[in-house]
Design a protein around this motif. Structure first.
Motif, PDB file in Angstrom:
ATOM      1  N   ALA A 124       0.849  -1.183   0.000  1.00  8.61           N
ATOM      2  CA  ALA A 124       0.000   0.000   0.000  1.00  8.61           C
ATOM      3  C   ALA A 124       0.889   1.239   0.000  1.00  8.61           C
ATOM      4  CB  ALA A 124      -0.904  -0.013   1.228  1.00  8.61           C
ATOM      5  N   PRO A 125       0.367   2.362  -0.476  1.00  9.48           N
ATOM      6  CA  PRO A 125       1.165   3.591  -0.507  1.00  9.48           C
ATOM      7  C   PRO A 125       1.716   3.951   0.861  1.00  9.48           C
ATOM      8  CG  PRO A 125      -0.841   3.868  -1.762  1.00  9.48           C
ATOM      9  CD  PRO A 125      -0.964   2.550  -1.062  1.00  9.48           C
ATOM     10  N   GLY A 126       3.011   4.197   0.915  1.00  5.28           N
ATOM     11  CA  GLY A 126       3.630   4.609   2.157  1.00  5.28           C
ATOM     12  C   GLY A 126       3.883   3.492   3.150  1.00  5.28           C
ATOM     13  N   LYS A 127       3.600   2.254   2.740  1.00  7.72           N
ATOM     14  CA  LYS A 127       3.786   1.118   3.653  1.00  7.72           C
ATOM     15  C   LYS A 127       4.779   0.121   3.070  1.00  7.72           C
ATOM     16  CE  LYS A 127      -0.708   1.321   5.926  1.00  7.72           C
ATOM     17  NZ  LYS A 127      -1.887   0.524   6.380  1.00  7.72           N
ATOM     18  N   ASP A 128       5.308  -0.708   3.942  1.00  3.72           N
ATOM     19  CA  ASP A 128       6.205  -1.760   3.500  1.00  3.72           C
ATOM     20  C   ASP A 128       5.430  -2.859   2.776  1.00  3.72           C
ATOM     21  OD1 ASP A 128       8.208  -1.596   6.548  1.00  3.72           O
ATOM     22  OD2 ASP A 128       8.380  -0.484   4.653  1.00  3.72           O
ATOM     23  N   ARG A 129       6.163  -3.594   1.949  1.00  3.07           N
ATOM     24  CA  ARG A 129       5.550  -4.742   1.292  1.00  3.07           C
ATOM     25  C   ARG A 129       5.168  -5.786   2.332  1.00  3.07           C
ATOM     26  NH1 ARG A 129       9.340  -6.943  -3.083  1.00  3.07           N
ATOM     27  NH2 ARG A 129      10.436  -7.791  -1.263  1.00  3.07           N
ATOM     28  N   GLU A 130       4.005  -6.374   2.155  1.00  2.00           N
ATOM     29  CA  GLU A 130       3.436  -7.282   3.143  1.00  2.00           C
ATOM     30  C   GLU A 130       3.159  -8.640   2.506  1.00  2.00           C
ATOM     31  OE1 GLU A 130      -0.595  -7.405   5.990  1.00  2.00           O
ATOM     32  OE2 GLU A 130      -0.522  -6.155   4.205  1.00  2.00           O
ATOM     33  N   PHE A 131       3.525  -9.698   3.202  1.00  6.61           N
ATOM     34  CA  PHE A 131       3.201 -11.048   2.763  1.00  6.61           C
ATOM     35  C   PHE A 131       1.705 -11.288   2.933  1.00  6.61           C
ATOM     36  CE2 PHE A 131       3.762 -15.523   2.133  1.00  6.61           C
ATOM     37  CZ  PHE A 131       2.930 -16.152   3.042  1.00  6.61           C
ATOM     38  N   VAL A 132       1.081 -11.827   1.891  1.00 11.84           N
ATOM     39  CA  VAL A 132      -0.349 -12.122   1.932  1.00 11.84           C
ATOM     40  C   VAL A 132      -0.575 -13.618   2.132  1.00 11.84           C
ATOM     41  CG1 VAL A 132      -2.497 -12.108   0.612  1.00 11.84           C
ATOM     42  CG2 VAL A 132      -0.928 -10.141   0.502  1.00 11.84           C
ATOM     43  N   GLY A 133       0.099 -14.427   1.349  1.00 16.80           N
ATOM     44  CA  GLY A 133      -0.051 -15.867   1.444  1.00 16.80           C
ATOM     45  C   GLY A 133       0.809 -16.558   0.421  1.00 16.80           C
ATOM     46  N   SER A 134       0.883 -17.883   0.524  1.00 14.64           N
ATOM     47  CA  SER A 134       1.709 -18.647  -0.403  1.00 14.64           C
ATOM     48  C   SER A 134       1.138 -20.035  -0.602  1.00 14.64           C
ATOM     49  CB  SER A 134       3.153 -18.730   0.096  1.00 14.64           C
ATOM     50  OG  SER A 134       3.217 -19.439   1.331  1.00 14.64           O
ATOM     51  N   ILE A 135       1.621 -20.683  -1.661  1.00 18.88           N
ATOM     52  CA  ILE A 135       1.211 -22.043  -1.964  1.00 18.88           C
ATOM     53  C   ILE A 135       2.440 -22.828  -2.405  1.00 18.88           C
ATOM     54  CG2 ILE A 135       0.542 -21.453  -4.347  1.00 18.88           C
ATOM     55  CD1 ILE A 135      -1.747 -23.547  -3.998  1.00 18.88           C
ATOM     56  N   ARG A 136       2.603 -24.015  -1.851  1.00 25.82           N
ATOM     57  CA  ARG A 136       3.763 -24.838  -2.193  1.00 25.82           C
ATOM     58  C   ARG A 136       3.525 -25.562  -3.519  1.00 25.82           C
ATOM     59  NH1 ARG A 136       5.295 -27.504   3.530  1.00 25.82           N
ATOM     60  NH2 ARG A 136       4.017 -29.195   2.697  1.00 25.82           N
ATOM     61  N   GLY A 137       4.604 -25.723  -4.266  1.00 23.97           N
ATOM     62  CA  GLY A 137       4.471 -26.389  -5.545  1.00 23.97           C
ATOM     63  C   GLY A 137       4.243 -27.886  -5.419  1.00 23.97           C
ATOM     64  N   ARG A 138       4.939 -28.506  -4.481  1.00 28.93           N
ATOM     65  CA  ARG A 138       4.940 -29.980  -4.465  1.00 28.93           C
ATOM     66  C   ARG A 138       3.630 -30.569  -3.960  1.00 28.93           C
ATOM     67  NH1 ARG A 138       8.056 -28.759   0.171  1.00 28.93           N
ATOM     68  NH2 ARG A 138       7.374 -29.782   2.071  1.00 28.93           N
ATOM     69  N   ASP A 139       2.898 -29.813  -3.128  1.00 31.59           N
ATOM     70  CA  ASP A 139       1.703 -30.423  -2.549  1.00 31.59           C
ATOM     71  C   ASP A 139       0.530 -29.477  -2.410  1.00 31.59           C
ATOM     72  OD1 ASP A 139       3.168 -30.490   0.813  1.00 31.59           O
ATOM     73  OD2 ASP A 139       2.591 -28.839  -0.497  1.00 31.59           O
ATOM     74  N   GLY A 140       0.688 -28.220  -2.807  1.00 35.68           N
ATOM     75  CA  GLY A 140      -0.428 -27.277  -2.765  1.00 35.68           C
ATOM     76  C   GLY A 140      -0.782 -26.766  -1.387  1.00 35.68           C
ATOM     77  N   VAL A 141       0.052 -27.020  -0.398  1.00 35.71           N
ATOM     78  CA  VAL A 141      -0.231 -26.509   0.946  1.00 35.71           C
ATOM     79  C   VAL A 141      -0.133 -24.982   0.931  1.00 35.71           C
ATOM     80  CG1 VAL A 141       0.626 -26.426   3.319  1.00 35.71           C
ATOM     81  CG2 VAL A 141       0.512 -28.608   2.098  1.00 35.71           C
ATOM     82  N   THR A 142      -1.073 -24.350   1.603  1.00 38.35           N
ATOM     83  CA  THR A 142      -1.150 -22.889   1.605  1.00 38.35           C
ATOM     84  C   THR A 142      -0.889 -22.306   2.989  1.00 38.35           C
ATOM     85  OG1 THR A 142      -3.546 -23.044   1.898  1.00 38.35           O
ATOM     86  CG2 THR A 142      -2.729 -22.762  -0.346  1.00 38.35           C
ATOM     87  N   TYR A 143      -0.431 -21.085   2.990  1.00 41.17           N
ATOM     88  CA  TYR A 143      -0.191 -20.313   4.206  1.00 41.17           C
ATOM     89  C   TYR A 143      -0.755 -18.919   3.985  1.00 41.17           C
ATOM     90  CZ  TYR A 143       3.272 -24.021   4.853  1.00 41.17           C
ATOM     91  OH  TYR A 143       3.886 -25.235   4.970  1.00 41.17           O
ATOM     92  N   TYR A 144      -1.258 -18.314   5.052  1.00 35.55           N
ATOM     93  CA  TYR A 144      -1.864 -16.985   4.934  1.00 35.55           C
ATOM     94  C   TYR A 144      -1.443 -16.088   6.088  1.00 35.55           C
ATOM     95  CZ  TYR A 144      -4.917 -19.406   1.670  1.00 35.55           C
ATOM     96  OH  TYR A 144      -5.397 -20.141   0.623  1.00 35.55           O
ATOM     97  N   ALA A 145      -1.361 -14.808   5.769  1.00 37.95           N
ATOM     98  CA  ALA A 145      -1.186 -13.826   6.824  1.00 37.95           C
ATOM     99  C   ALA A 145      -2.463 -13.752   7.656  1.00 37.95           C
ATOM    100  CB  ALA A 145      -0.880 -12.462   6.212  1.00 37.95           C
ATOM    101  N   ASP A 146      -2.315 -13.434   8.917  1.00 41.78           N
ATOM    102  CA  ASP A 146      -3.487 -13.354   9.794  1.00 41.78           C
ATOM    103  C   ASP A 146      -4.505 -12.334   9.288  1.00 41.78           C
ATOM    104  OD1 ASP A 146      -1.670 -13.860  12.939  1.00 41.78           O
ATOM    105  OD2 ASP A 146      -2.462 -15.282  11.471  1.00 41.78           O
ATOM    106  N   SER A 147      -4.028 -11.285   8.653  1.00 44.65           N
ATOM    107  CA  SER A 147      -4.917 -10.207   8.215  1.00 44.65           C
ATOM    108  C   SER A 147      -5.870 -10.647   7.105  1.00 44.65           C
ATOM    109  CB  SER A 147      -4.089  -9.015   7.743  1.00 44.65           C
ATOM    110  OG  SER A 147      -3.218  -9.393   6.689  1.00 44.65           O
ATOM    111  N   VAL A 148      -5.558 -11.751   6.431  1.00 46.32           N
ATOM    112  CA  VAL A 148      -6.414 -12.188   5.320  1.00 46.32           C
ATOM    113  C   VAL A 148      -6.984 -13.588   5.538  1.00 46.32           C
ATOM    114  CG1 VAL A 148      -5.063 -10.768   3.740  1.00 46.32           C
ATOM    115  CG2 VAL A 148      -4.596 -13.225   3.892  1.00 46.32           C
ATOM    116  N   LYS A 149      -6.563 -14.244   6.589  1.00 46.01           N
ATOM    117  CA  LYS A 149      -6.996 -15.613   6.832  1.00 46.01           C
ATOM    118  C   LYS A 149      -8.516 -15.677   6.951  1.00 46.01           C
ATOM    119  CE  LYS A 149      -3.962 -17.687   9.221  1.00 46.01           C
ATOM    120  NZ  LYS A 149      -3.106 -18.125  10.360  1.00 46.01           N
TER     121      LYS A 149
END
Length: 119
Positions: A40-65
């Motif tokens: 966001a403008p004026g803010k640091d880059r923030e991790f939102v979530g990710s997905i692993r290639g080998r098995d599709g396991v996902t992770y999310y930041a608390d703010s979007v979970k």
């Protein structure tokens, strides 16, 4: 070499939904871990979530979970970010990033797509 192209951003009212897509080139993309970040403008880059290639396991930041979901279409070399119940504070440029596991740093980044949530 992997090239990433995001799409699907836009303007939406609070409470609405958007689906972002990250299309990748490269035959070995299916083995890559993929993450979504936002800035966001004026803010640091923030991790939102990710997905692993080998098995599709996902992770999310608390703010979007519970509101955001990452999925993957291996046949299309595409990763999606489904965003529901959007809030004005979700307004940002969203980037997808990819890297070979184990992730030390994401080596490949898209150009970003703007998401704007109006109150």
């Amino acid at each position: 070499q992997v090239q990433l192209v995001e799409s699907g951003g836009g303007l939406v009212q609070a409470g609405g939904s958007l689906r972002l897509s990250c299309a990748a080139s490269g035959r070995t993309f299916s083995s890559y871990d993929v993450a979504w970040f936002r800035q966001a403008p004026g803010k640091d880059r923030e991790f939102v979530g990710s997905i692993r290639g080998r098995d599709g396991v996902t992770y999310y930041a608390d703010s979007v979970k519970g509101r955001f979901t990452i999925s993957r279409e291996y046949a299309k070399n595409t990763v999606h970010l489904q965003m529901n119940s959007l809030k004005p504070e979700d307004t940002a440029v969203y980037y997808c990033a990819a890297g070979r596991p184990p992730i030390v740093t994401y080596n490949y980044w898209g150009q970003g797509t703007q998401v704007t949530v109006s109150a």
